[in-house]
Design a protein around this motif. Structure first.
Motif, mmCIF file in Angstrom:
data_model
loop_
_atom_site.group_PDB
_atom_site.id
_atom_site.type_symbol
_atom_site.label_atom_id
_atom_site.label_comp_id
_atom_site.label_asym_id
_atom_site.label_seq_id
_atom_site.Cartn_x
_atom_site.Cartn_y
_atom_site.Cartn_z
ATOM 1 N N ALA A 176 0.832 -1.209 0.000
ATOM 2 C CA ALA A 176 0.000 0.000 0.000
ATOM 3 C C ALA A 176 0.865 1.258 0.000
ATOM 4 C CB ALA A 176 -0.932 -0.017 1.206
ATOM 5 N N LEU A 177 1.946 1.250 0.792
ATOM 6 C CA LEU A 177 2.852 2.394 0.841
ATOM 7 C C LEU A 177 3.537 2.595 -0.506
ATOM 8 C CD1 LEU A 177 4.275 4.613 2.466
ATOM 9 C CD2 LEU A 177 5.985 2.907 3.153
ATOM 10 N N ALA A 178 3.938 1.486 -1.159
ATOM 11 C CA ALA A 178 4.603 1.589 -2.461
ATOM 12 C C ALA A 178 3.671 2.185 -3.509
ATOM 13 C CB ALA A 178 5.090 0.208 -2.904
ATOM 14 N N ARG A 179 2.386 1.814 -3.455
ATOM 15 C CA ARG A 179 1.435 2.372 -4.415
ATOM 16 C C ARG A 179 1.197 3.857 -4.150
ATOM 17 N NH1 ARG A 179 -1.144 -2.655 -3.507
ATOM 18 N NH2 ARG A 179 -2.543 -1.696 -1.969
ATOM 19 N N GLN A 180 1.089 4.239 -2.886
ATOM 20 C CA GLN A 180 0.833 5.640 -2.554
ATOM 21 C C GLN A 180 1.995 6.527 -2.978
ATOM 22 O OE1 GLN A 180 -0.094 5.778 1.611
ATOM 23 N NE2 GLN A 180 -2.069 4.715 1.388
ATOM 24 N N THR A 181 3.205 6.050 -2.777
ATOM 25 C CA THR A 181 4.392 6.828 -3.137
ATOM 26 C C THR A 181 4.804 6.626 -4.578
ATOM 27 O OG1 THR A 181 5.818 5.036 -2.325
ATOM 28 C CG2 THR A 181 5.243 6.793 -0.775
ATOM 29 N N ARG A 182 4.078 5.735 -5.297
ATOM 30 C CA ARG A 182 4.360 5.441 -6.706
ATOM 31 C C ARG A 182 5.767 4.913 -6.906
ATOM 32 N NH1 ARG A 182 1.281 10.385 -9.960
ATOM 33 N NH2 ARG A 182 -0.794 9.900 -9.147
ATOM 34 N N VAL A 183 6.278 4.216 -5.899
ATOM 35 C CA VAL A 183 7.574 3.553 -6.046
ATOM 36 C C VAL A 183 7.425 2.321 -6.925
ATOM 37 C CG1 VAL A 183 9.402 2.328 -4.802
ATOM 38 C CG2 VAL A 183 8.424 4.422 -3.847
ATOM 39 N N SER A 184 6.332 1.595 -6.742
ATOM 40 C CA SER A 184 6.084 0.383 -7.515
ATOM 41 C C SER A 184 4.591 0.079 -7.481
ATOM 42 C CB SER A 184 6.877 -0.802 -6.950
ATOM 43 O OG SER A 184 6.580 -2.003 -7.646
ATOM 44 N N ASP A 185 4.085 -0.495 -8.575
ATOM 45 C CA ASP A 185 2.679 -0.887 -8.630
ATOM 46 C C ASP A 185 2.532 -2.269 -8.007
ATOM 47 O OD1 ASP A 185 0.030 -1.132 -9.135
ATOM 48 O OD2 ASP A 185 0.216 -1.419 -11.286
ATOM 49 N N PHE A 186 2.522 -2.302 -6.682
ATOM 50 C CA PHE A 186 2.551 -3.539 -5.900
ATOM 51 C C PHE A 186 1.109 -3.945 -5.615
ATOM 52 C CE2 PHE A 186 6.151 -5.260 -3.099
ATOM 53 C CZ PHE A 186 5.702 -6.556 -3.278
ATOM 54 N N SER A 187 0.497 -4.708 -6.517
ATOM 55 C CA SER A 187 -0.910 -5.060 -6.395
ATOM 56 C C SER A 187 -1.080 -6.357 -5.619
ATOM 57 C CB SER A 187 -1.538 -5.211 -7.781
ATOM 58 O OG SER A 187 -0.921 -6.276 -8.476
ATOM 59 N N ALA A 188 -2.333 -6.625 -5.204
ATOM 60 C CA ALA A 188 -2.644 -7.886 -4.531
ATOM 61 C C ALA A 188 -2.369 -9.070 -5.447
ATOM 62 C CB ALA A 188 -4.101 -7.883 -4.094
ATOM 63 N N GLU A 189 -2.603 -8.870 -6.732
ATOM 64 C CA GLU A 189 -2.305 -9.910 -7.727
ATOM 65 C C GLU A 189 -0.818 -10.260 -7.720
ATOM 66 O OE1 GLU A 189 -1.792 -9.859 -12.596
ATOM 67 O OE2 GLU A 189 -2.895 -8.277 -11.572
ATOM 68 N N GLN A 190 0.040 -9.240 -7.597
ATOM 69 C CA GLN A 190 1.480 -9.490 -7.588
ATOM 70 C C GLN A 190 1.909 -10.169 -6.288
ATOM 71 O OE1 GLN A 190 3.973 -6.607 -9.532
ATOM 72 N NE2 GLN A 190 5.418 -6.619 -7.832
ATOM 73 N N ILE A 191 1.275 -9.827 -5.192
ATOM 74 C CA ILE A 191 1.584 -10.495 -3.929
ATOM 75 C C ILE A 191 1.261 -11.982 -4.034
ATOM 76 C CG2 ILE A 191 0.957 -10.669 -1.489
ATOM 77 C CD1 ILE A 191 0.598 -7.673 -1.443
ATOM 78 N N GLY A 192 0.131 -12.317 -4.674
ATOM 79 C CA GLY A 192 -0.211 -13.722 -4.889
ATOM 80 C C GLY A 192 0.838 -14.439 -5.707
ATOM 81 N N LEU A 193 1.364 -13.767 -6.730
ATOM 82 C CA LEU A 193 2.421 -14.366 -7.546
ATOM 83 C C LEU A 193 3.678 -14.591 -6.728
ATOM 84 C CD1 LEU A 193 3.358 -15.227 -10.417
ATOM 85 C CD2 LEU A 193 4.137 -12.870 -10.735
ATOM 86 N N LEU A 194 3.999 -13.649 -5.831
ATOM 87 C CA LEU A 194 5.193 -13.776 -4.999
ATOM 88 C C LEU A 194 5.028 -14.840 -3.915
ATOM 89 C CD1 LEU A 194 6.209 -10.027 -4.557
ATOM 90 C CD2 LEU A 194 7.071 -11.689 -6.211
#
Length: 374
Positions: free
Chosen positions: A290-308
């Motif tokens: 959530a912090l990465a998305r807010q700061t636009r550091v990375s588009d860290f979505s729930a979908e990507q967390i599932g992949l990881l």
């Protein structure tokens, strides 16, 4: 008259590269690039350095796929081949997730509606993703094109792609005279890759889910462009140019998984990049995302967390045996080329490798001793 190819998403790196590649193919007379705004750099050199035939004419048609204007573009240029690359996890402009979903889903619906009404369109190529299979603990070891996901994607780019594929299947039933090819790409990597996962791998420290080391597959951007080129061209027409080919029966029609051979563990990817990992409990990783998305550091979505957490591996037999293409880069080779273009990590890869080898040697040395004591 040769082919008239319309390419959507030319403001992105992959779309720009593909448009440049296809306009140099024999038999292509015109390439029409469609996007809301042109690419940041002109991707089409004026001359051909290899001394081949001069490239086909290129026209940029600014159009928002969410508007009916795309139908006028198809009619104005008598487009016969549509390559839809504007289904993506991100947008070149700074827009929110809702706008990206509109571009992916509503834009695709408008484009398919225009293609259905067109009397000239004979071929449709759609860029999709292996994310439509999802990432869950109940998944099979390898997904084939006919494998149904255990759980449909609940959001993000994967859900957009699944919805777009559903509309494409409906289009194919309504227009059986149009050859349709859906390409499900694994994560695209390379020196110019601009995907959310490539952004994740550029972080100085890689957050991971504690207790998970998923299997990942990659496809090199050069292979992605080549697969799109082959899907756009008609091999039957190339082999028998004097006959009218049956476009619905060519080998590049259908749905195909596209990935390099082999797999890599997430830990192996981190070592190749020289980046340390920080294993976290799942709730903590959600906060970081959530912090990465807010700061636009990375588009860290729930979908990507599932992949990881669970990873994803697909079968590419149909790509080789039916489509007729063997990727030049394996998964490790594609990732190595991506890693070569990244900045040096906090820990040199050779140091990580030496530490890993040392730990493995100690374990091998201790195991017999432990057995003797028992």
């Amino acid at each position: 008259m040769g082919k008239v190819v319309l390419v959507t998403g030319v403001a992105r790196q992959l779309g720009a590269r593909f448009a440049e590649r296809i306009r140099r193919q024999p038999g292509v007379d015109l390439v029409v690039g469609v996007d809301v705004e042109p690419a940041g750099r002109r991707p089409f050199p004026s001359g051909d350095p290899q001394g081949q035939a001069p490239p086909a004419e290129y026209v940029f048609a600014p159009a928002d796929l969410r508007r009916p204007a795309i139908a006028r573009v198809l009619a104005e240029y008598a487009v016969d081949t549509v390559v839809h690359l504007n289904v993506s996890a991100t947008s070149p402009a700074a827009v929110g997730r809702a706008a990206v979903k509109e571009i992916n889903v509503i834009g695709s619906m408008q484009l398919l509606g225009a293609c259905q009404q067109s009397s000239t369109v004979r071929r449709l190529v759609v860029k999709s993703t292996t994310g439509v299979y999802g990432s869950t603990p109940r998944d099979p070891a390898v997904f084939g094109e006919q494998t149904q996901p255990k759980t449909l994607p609940s959001g993000g780019f994967a859900k957009d792609a699944a919805e777009v594929e559903g509309y494409v299947r409906g289009f194919g039933r309504r227009r059986p005279d149009v050859a349709v090819c859906v390409l499900r790409f694994a994560n695209i990597v390379g020196p110019g890759a601009d995907t959310p996962l490539s952004e994740y791998f550029t972080l100085p420290v890689l957050p991971t889910v504690l207790g998970y080391d998923p299997r990942l597959q990659f496809v090199h951007e050069d292979d992605a462009v080549e697969v799109l080129r082959l899907a756009t061209l008609d091999p039957a027409a190339a082999e028998a140019p004097d006959t009218a080919p049956d476009t619905t029966g060519t080998r590049n029609t259908g749905t195909f998984n596209v990935a390099g051979e082999g797999v890599l563990l997430l830990s192996q990817c981190a070592r190749r990049l020289g980046r340390p990992t920080v294993p976290m409990l799942l709730p903590a990783l959600g906060w970081v995302a959530a912090l990465a998305r807010q700061t636009r550091v990375s588009d860290f979505s729930a979908e990507q967390i599932g992949l990881l957490m669970h990873g994803r591996v697909v079968d590419t037999t149909a790509l080789r045996e039916v489509f007729g293409y063997q990727p030049r880069f394996t998964t490790p080779e594609a990732f190595a080329d991506f890693a070569a273009g990244q900045s040096r990590g906090l820990l040199p890869p050779e140091r990580l490798t030496a530490v890993t080898d040392r730990l493995a040697a100690l374990l091998r040395h201790d195991l017999p001793a432990t057995g003797d004591r028992s």
